[in-house]
Design an enzyme around this catalytic site. Structure first.
Site, PDB file in Angstrom:
ATOM      1  N   ARG A   1      44.365  41.784  53.093  1.00  0.00           N
ATOM      2  CA  ARG A   1      43.797  42.114  51.789  1.00  0.00           C
ATOM      3  C   ARG A   1      42.660  43.283  52.318  1.00  0.00           C
ATOM      4  O   ARG A   1      42.159  43.094  53.453  1.00  0.00           O
ATOM      5  CB  ARG A   1      43.378  41.453  51.026  1.00  0.00           C
ATOM      6  CG  ARG A   1      43.249  39.956  51.199  1.00  0.00           C
ATOM      7  CD  ARG A   1      42.008  39.890  52.149  1.00  0.00           C
ATOM      8  NE  ARG A   1      40.623  40.398  51.011  1.00  0.00           N
ATOM      9  CZ  ARG A   1      39.610  40.744  51.794  1.00  0.00           C
ATOM     10  NH1 ARG A   1      39.466  40.769  52.987  1.00  0.00           N
ATOM     11  NH2 ARG A   1      38.695  41.337  50.857  1.00  0.00           N
ATOM     12  N   GLY A   2      41.780  43.836  51.397  1.00  0.00           N
ATOM     13  CA  GLY A   2      41.008  44.794  51.753  1.00  0.00           C
ATOM     14  C   GLY A   2      41.407  45.884  51.910  1.00  0.00           C
ATOM     15  O   GLY A   2      42.429  46.226  52.760  1.00  0.00           O
TER      16      GLY A   2
ATOM     17  N   ARG B   1      50.465  46.609  45.915  1.00  0.00           N
ATOM     18  CA  ARG B   1      49.238  46.461  44.942  1.00  0.00           C
ATOM     19  C   ARG B   1      48.855  47.957  44.353  1.00  0.00           C
ATOM     20  O   ARG B   1      49.013  48.861  45.173  1.00  0.00           O
ATOM     21  CB  ARG B   1      48.091  45.813  46.019  1.00  0.00           C
ATOM     22  CG  ARG B   1      48.493  44.339  46.467  1.00  0.00           C
ATOM     23  CD  ARG B   1      47.244  43.827  47.045  1.00  0.00           C
ATOM     24  NE  ARG B   1      46.088  43.514  46.174  1.00  0.00           N
ATOM     25  CZ  ARG B   1      45.289  43.291  46.286  1.00  0.00           C
ATOM     26  NH1 ARG B   1      44.621  42.770  47.652  1.00  0.00           N
ATOM     27  NH2 ARG B   1      44.141  42.707  45.597  1.00  0.00           N
TER      28      ARG B   1
ATOM     29  N   GLN C   1      36.704  35.304  48.085  1.00  0.00           N
ATOM     30  CA  GLN C   1      36.763  36.228  49.308  1.00  0.00           C
ATOM     31  C   GLN C   1      35.411  35.849  49.989  1.00  0.00           C
ATOM     32  O   GLN C   1      35.214  36.085  51.199  1.00  0.00           O
ATOM     33  CB  GLN C   1      37.148  37.640  48.900  1.00  0.00           C
ATOM     34  CG  GLN C   1      38.546  37.864  48.906  1.00  0.00           C
ATOM     35  CD  GLN C   1      38.721  37.944  47.339  1.00  0.00           C
ATOM     36  OE1 GLN C   1      38.124  37.318  46.473  1.00  0.00           O
ATOM     37  NE2 GLN C   1      39.941  38.787  47.029  1.00  0.00           N
TER      38      GLN C   1
ATOM     39  N   ASP D   1      37.738  49.790  46.724  1.00  0.00           N
ATOM     40  CA  ASP D   1      39.122  50.054  46.708  1.00  0.00           C
ATOM     41  C   ASP D   1      39.375  51.434  46.392  1.00  0.00           C
ATOM     42  O   ASP D   1      40.632  51.863  46.903  1.00  0.00           O
ATOM     43  CB  ASP D   1      39.656  49.072  45.853  1.00  0.00           C
ATOM     44  CG  ASP D   1      39.711  47.668  46.619  1.00  0.00           C
ATOM     45  OD1 ASP D   1      38.593  46.906  46.238  1.00  0.00           O
ATOM     46  OD2 ASP D   1      40.493  47.141  47.132  1.00  0.00           O
TER      47      ASP D   1
ATOM     48  N   ASN E   1      35.752  48.550  42.588  1.00  0.00           N
ATOM     49  CA  ASN E   1      36.066  47.424  43.573  1.00  0.00           C
ATOM     50  C   ASN E   1      36.028  46.181  43.056  1.00  0.00           C
ATOM     51  O   ASN E   1      36.390  46.057  41.638  1.00  0.00           O
ATOM     52  CB  ASN E   1      34.355  47.373  44.214  1.00  0.00           C
ATOM     53  CG  ASN E   1      34.218  46.525  45.653  1.00  0.00           C
ATOM     54  OD1 ASN E   1      35.135  46.472  46.408  1.00  0.00           O
ATOM     55  ND2 ASN E   1      33.272  45.870  45.553  1.00  0.00           N
ATOM     56  N   LYS E   2      36.151  45.007  43.686  1.00  0.00           N
ATOM     57  CA  LYS E   2      36.287  43.631  43.108  1.00  0.00           C
ATOM     58  C   LYS E   2      35.811  43.308  41.987  1.00  0.00           C
ATOM     59  O   LYS E   2      34.308  43.891  41.957  1.00  0.00           O
ATOM     60  CB  LYS E   2      35.891  42.603  44.357  1.00  0.00           C
ATOM     61  CG  LYS E   2      36.495  41.182  44.203  1.00  0.00           C
ATOM     62  CD  LYS E   2      37.665  41.009  43.706  1.00  0.00           C
ATOM     63  CE  LYS E   2      38.661  41.517  44.959  1.00  0.00           C
ATOM     64  NZ  LYS E   2      40.083  41.499  43.930  1.00  0.00           N
TER      65      LYS E   2
HETATM   66  O1  MRU Z   1      41.694  42.148  46.201  1.00  0.00           O
HETATM   67  P1  MRU Z   1      41.133  42.234  47.630  1.00  0.00           P
HETATM   68  O2  MRU Z   1      40.495  41.085  48.434  1.00  0.00           O
HETATM   69  O3  MRU Z   1      41.908  43.267  48.686  1.00  0.00           O
HETATM   70  O4  MRU Z   1      39.662  43.029  47.338  1.00  0.00           O
HETATM   71  C1  MRU Z   1      38.774  43.733  48.310  1.00  0.00           C
HETATM   72  C2  MRU Z   1      37.887  44.305  48.025  1.00  0.00           C
HETATM   73  O5  MRU Z   1      37.504  44.346  46.726  1.00  0.00           O
HETATM   74  C3  MRU Z   1      37.081  45.037  48.993  1.00  0.00           C
HETATM   75  O6  MRU Z   1      35.661  45.198  48.622  1.00  0.00           O
HETATM   76  C4  MRU Z   1      37.332  46.413  49.282  1.00  0.00           C
HETATM   77  O7  MRU Z   1      38.806  46.369  49.501  1.00  0.00           O
HETATM   78  C5  MRU Z   1      36.798  47.208  50.522  1.00  0.00           C
HETATM   79  S1  MRU Z   1      37.359  46.545  52.024  1.00  0.00           S
HETATM   80  C6  MRU Z   1      36.453  47.278  53.262  1.00  0.00           C
END
Ligand code: MRU
Length: 371
Positions: free
Chosen positions: A53-54, A90, A203, A244, A254-255
């Protein structure tokens, strides 16, 4: 980055030269498991179910997934079908579409016999480029940390709050939000990181805390709701988060929960920065709130938490009544006006169309920049 005494990237080619090895992040921090992806479907499942993920790592995994498929069938039909399968995994991180478009543009003009090798080569380049981008983000962000450190007493740490995991396991190496932190630590600039646990999947607690611990970076885990309180007390010098998808106008997706941190930072005069690799900029989107698709994940991620039980096994427990429905929007959008600056591989800029255009004039000149 380091796991014990070993240097790892988050994704690499298996010794057989075709499979792709990943760290299965579902089991961290308690178990370090490496899995090998051998098929397109395995790559798609790994992204969808968050073994990886990320945003940047999702992109790199998709690129390798396409390479794996080209080895099986290099036809145009297989190329397009692989694009669709991986793209459907995703919806929010734009790096996924960026990597898939890049791969298809490289592969389409080639004779079928050359496609598989070219695909593995390009996937490796995308991975290497990600590492270089993140190192550059690290250098640019380090300058900001140094500036804050220069106003402190000698040895007093710069307190940085981060949300989710935008660390090395979210990228191929170094991370985006964490790259300046790792470089500061390497250079002896004292830092301390407040790590948001980041419900529902934690996370922060499971990945960021683990990473920072592996690298000896002083850190403290906090519940998601503590950030505002710490900022009111002057305990946070800056916030650095990942993204993201960032729009051409500087809105940052972002998250989930990032927006609330930005509001608290604004109210307390705490600078709020975003580590932004250029493949995470969506030059086609002008209004983050209206145009970015927000992933809605399983309600189970809210109703259950995963951790290590007293028997030493990874276990899941329900935390809400069985009949209580749950909603799970996985991302939110922080409007550009709440963002102090975007830390890109080309420098730090204002979160605005103008700011991004100064660093990426070719996008501007190509007519892609927003009105
Ligand atoms: O749902 P995830 O764990 O994939 O979300 C990740 C994030 O929100 C990160 O902050 C983002 O992808 C940046 S990663 C360098």
């Amino acid at each position: 980055m380091k796991v014990g005494e070993h240097h790892y990237r988050s994704i690499w080619l298996n010794v057989d030269g075709h499979g792709v090895d990943i760290i299965d992040q579902r089991w961290l921090p308690h178990e370090f498991r490496v899995e090998t992806l051998h098929t397109l479907d395995a790559a798609a499942v790994a992204i969808r179910d968050m073994w990886v993920r990320g945003a940047p790592l999702i992109g790199a995994t998709a690129a390798y997934g396409m390479a794996i498929e080209m080895r099986r069938d290099a036809s145009d039909e297989a190329l397009d079908a692989a694009w669709e399968t991986l793209h459907a995994t995703r919806p929010t991180a734009i790096n996924l579409r960026w990597a898939l478009d890049d791969m298809r543009a490289v592969l389409r003009p080639l004779p079928l016999a050359e496609r598989a090798n070219a695909a593995y080569r390009r996937a490796a380049e995308i991975s290497d480029e990600d590492v270089e981008i993140n190192r550059a983000i690290g250098r640019n962000g380090l300058a900001l940390i140094r500036e804050i450190a220069s106003r402190k007493k000698p040895g007093e740490p710069v307190n940085i709050l981060t949300h989710c995991n935008a660390g090395w396991v979210a990228t191929v190496d170094y991370g985006t939000a964490t790259a300046p932190i790792y470089l500061a630590t390497e250079e002896g600039v004292p830092v301390h990181v407040y790590v948001d646990e980041t419900r529902p999947r934690n996370q922060g607690a499971q990945l960021t805390a683990w990473e920072l611990g592996c690298h000896g970076v002083p850190h403290t885990l906090i519940v998601d709701n503590a950030g505002g309180h710490l900022m009111q007390r002057g305990m946070v010098d800056m916030v650095i988060v990942g993204t993201d998808r960032t729009t051409a106008n500087g809105d940052v997706c972002n998250k989930i929960g990032t927006y609330l941190k930005a509001l608290a930072a604004q109210d307390n005069g705490v600078p709020f920065y975003v580590g932004l690799p250029s493949p995470t900029i969506d030059w086609t989107v002008r209004d983050g709130l209206k145009e970015i698709p927000i992933e809605e994940r399983s309600a189970d991620e809210v109703s259950f938490v995963q951790g290590r039980g007293e028997d030493g096994r990874t276990t899941r427990v329900r935390i809400s009544p069985e009949t209580t429905p749950a909603a799970n929007p996985a991302f939110d959008v922080t409007p550009a006006r709440l963002v102090t600056g975007l830390i890109t591989e080309r420098g730090v800029c204002e979160a605005s169309a103008k700011g991004l255009a100064t660093l990426f004039p070719e996008k501007h000149n190509a007519g892609n920049a927003p009105r």
